[in-house]
Design an enzyme around this catalytic site. Sequence first.
Site, PDB file in Angstrom:
ATOM      1  N   GLY A  61      28.144  -5.000  34.664  1.00  0.00           N
ATOM      2  CA  GLY A  61      28.240  -4.794  36.155  1.00  0.00           C
ATOM      3  C   GLY A  61      27.145  -3.993  36.667  1.00  0.00           C
ATOM      4  O   GLY A  61      27.339  -2.974  37.723  1.00  0.00           O
ATOM      5  N   ASP A 105      27.092 -11.724  31.052  1.00  0.00           N
ATOM      6  CA  ASP A 105      28.243 -12.411  31.711  1.00  0.00           C
ATOM      7  C   ASP A 105      29.641 -12.003  31.115  1.00  0.00           C
ATOM      8  O   ASP A 105      29.952 -12.405  29.950  1.00  0.00           O
ATOM      9  CB  ASP A 105      28.259 -13.900  31.588  1.00  0.00           C
ATOM     10  CG  ASP A 105      29.544 -14.582  32.771  1.00  0.00           C
ATOM     11  OD1 ASP A 105      29.353 -15.600  32.903  1.00  0.00           O
ATOM     12  OD2 ASP A 105      30.324 -13.802  32.631  1.00  0.00           O
ATOM     13  N   TYR A 194      42.695  -6.535  43.513  1.00  0.00           N
ATOM     14  CA  TYR A 194      41.923  -5.882  43.021  1.00  0.00           C
ATOM     15  C   TYR A 194      42.798  -4.537  42.619  1.00  0.00           C
ATOM     16  O   TYR A 194      42.733  -4.192  41.406  1.00  0.00           O
ATOM     17  CB  TYR A 194      41.099  -5.245  44.298  1.00  0.00           C
ATOM     18  CG  TYR A 194      40.299  -3.887  43.883  1.00  0.00           C
ATOM     19  CD1 TYR A 194      40.108  -2.663  44.562  1.00  0.00           C
ATOM     20  CD2 TYR A 194      39.315  -3.860  42.727  1.00  0.00           C
ATOM     21  CE1 TYR A 194      39.569  -1.573  44.396  1.00  0.00           C
ATOM     22  CE2 TYR A 194      38.460  -2.757  42.536  1.00  0.00           C
ATOM     23  CZ  TYR A 194      38.546  -1.551  43.338  1.00  0.00           C
ATOM     24  OH  TYR A 194      37.893  -0.430  43.132  1.00  0.00           O
ATOM     25  N   ILE A 224      33.288   5.730  46.945  1.00  0.00           N
ATOM     26  CA  ILE A 224      32.125   6.331  46.532  1.00  0.00           C
ATOM     27  C   ILE A 224      31.087   6.203  47.514  1.00  0.00           C
ATOM     28  O   ILE A 224      30.837   5.075  48.054  1.00  0.00           O
ATOM     29  CB  ILE A 224      31.550   5.838  45.342  1.00  0.00           C
ATOM     30  CG1 ILE A 224      32.802   6.165  44.070  1.00  0.00           C
ATOM     31  CG2 ILE A 224      30.454   6.853  44.766  1.00  0.00           C
ATOM     32  CD1 ILE A 224      33.183   7.430  43.818  1.00  0.00           C
TER      33      ILE A 224
HETATM   34  C1  VAH Z   1      37.039  -0.323  47.706  1.00  0.00           C
HETATM   35  N1  VAH Z   1      34.963   1.187  47.283  1.00  0.00           N
HETATM   36  O1  VAH Z   1      36.863   0.020  48.858  1.00  0.00           O
HETATM   37  C2  VAH Z   1      36.165   0.556  46.687  1.00  0.00           C
HETATM   38  C3  VAH Z   1      36.987   1.563  45.956  1.00  0.00           C
HETATM   39  C4  VAH Z   1      38.207   3.542  46.172  1.00  0.00           C
HETATM   40  C5  VAH Z   1      37.658   2.302  46.979  1.00  0.00           C
HETATM   41  O2  VAH Z   1      37.610   1.093  45.166  1.00  0.00           O
HETATM   42  O3  VAH Z   1      37.262  -1.288  47.336  1.00  0.00           O
END
Ligand code: VAH
Length: 371
Positions: A61, A105, A194, A224
Site C-alpha cells: 500500500g 496485490d 475499518y 495523520i
Molecule cells: C481515517 N485517517 O480517518 C484515517 C485514520 C485515525 C484516522 O484511521 O480513517
Amino acid sequence: MPFWLLNQVFSQVLQRPACGYPTPIVPVQFLGISARQVTSDASFRSASFSDTEHPRVLITGGLGQLGVGLAKLLRKRFGKDNVILSDIRKPSDHVFYSGPFIYSDILDYKNLREIVVNNRITWLIHYSALLSAVGEANVSLARAVNITGLHNVLDIATEHNLRLFVPSTIGAFGPSSPRNPAPDLCIQRPRTIYGVSKVHAELIGEYYHYRYGLDFRCLRYPGIISADTQPGGGTTDYAVQIFHDAIKSGKFQCYLKPDTRLPMMYIDDCLRATLEIMEASSDSLPMRTYNINAMSFTPEELAQEVVKHLPEFQVTYNVDAVRQAIADSWPMNFDDSNARKDWGWKHYYDLPELVTVMFSFHTSESRAAHA
Ligand code: VAH
C-alpha cells in the site's frame, strides 16, 4: 484419523510452548492449520542482522498517504535499495525514480510470497487498507483488503520470520470505549468495518506473536496530517484539506461540526514513531500494540490557528452525517503513556508547529508553482 495418532498429535501440541522447540514430525494438516502457515523451523526467532546488514523492507500500500514518506525515511537509514515500495497502482515519476518499486496485490498470496522470497525481505510494513469513510462505502472490498489481505501477510510473515508492522488507529475504538482519553487496554467495539478490521488485526497479530513467535508490532495512529500526500477516504482528512483550500481560495467548508475533537499528528512524528518501534529491541516491548499521540483539536481550534497565518481565511460547516457519526464514536484524546514509558516515544509537533510547517510547505509549493 486413527485415535492413537490423534492422541499423539494433541499430546505433542498441547505440550509445546508458544515459541521454542521444533515441531514434532506430525503432518501439519492433522494440526488443523493450513500448511502454508508453518514450516518446521518457522517463527521461533525473528530475523536478526549483523550490524552491517540492514533490514530488507517491503512496504505494501506504498502509494497511500504514508508509504512514500516512510520509504524516504527508511532509505536514509538503511540504504535506497533496501526499501521496496509496492502497490497495485502505477507510481509517479518522482516515486518511480526515487528507489525500488514493485507491483504487489496483497490479495494475491503467491505474488506476495514471491516478492518476499526473491527480494529476501526481512521487514514488512503493511500499509494496505481501506480507511474509515471509504470503507463504509465499500464494505466487502474493505473486508477483503483489510482482513483477507492481512491474513496473507500474516502467513507469509510467519513463514519467513519477518518483522511485521501493521498500523491500527483511533478508529479501533468505539462509542463504549473511554474517549477522554482512550487508554491502550479498554473496551473496543468500533462501529465501522475499518475499525472492526483493525481490532482484528491487533488481536490476530498478537495471537501469531504468542503462538508462533511472529515479531508483530502495531501502533494505533491518530489522524495523520501530511503536506505533500493526499489522505485517502478517511474521517480526519479535513485536517489536511483545510490547508490546500486555505492556500488556494482562502475558504474551507468542513464536513465535521466545529467542536468535534479528535487526536491528530504531523506525518513526520508518525513516520519516526514507526521506525522507532520497528528498531526497538523485543524486550522493550511488553505489549505489541500501542497508542501514540501528539495533539487533539477541533475544526474550530484548527481554523483559529490558520487565521494566525491567513487573517482573511473563512471556514464554513456543512456536516456529513456519516463521517460525523464516525468521529463521534472515536476517542477525543489518546493515552500513550505506555509507548512513552516502554520505548521512549515522544512527539515533536503540537498544533502551532503543525500549522507553521504546513503553511511553510504550501506557501513554498505555491510560490514554486507561481514562480
Ligand atoms: C481515517 N485517517 O480517518 C484515517 C485514520 C485515525 C484516522 O484511521 O480513517
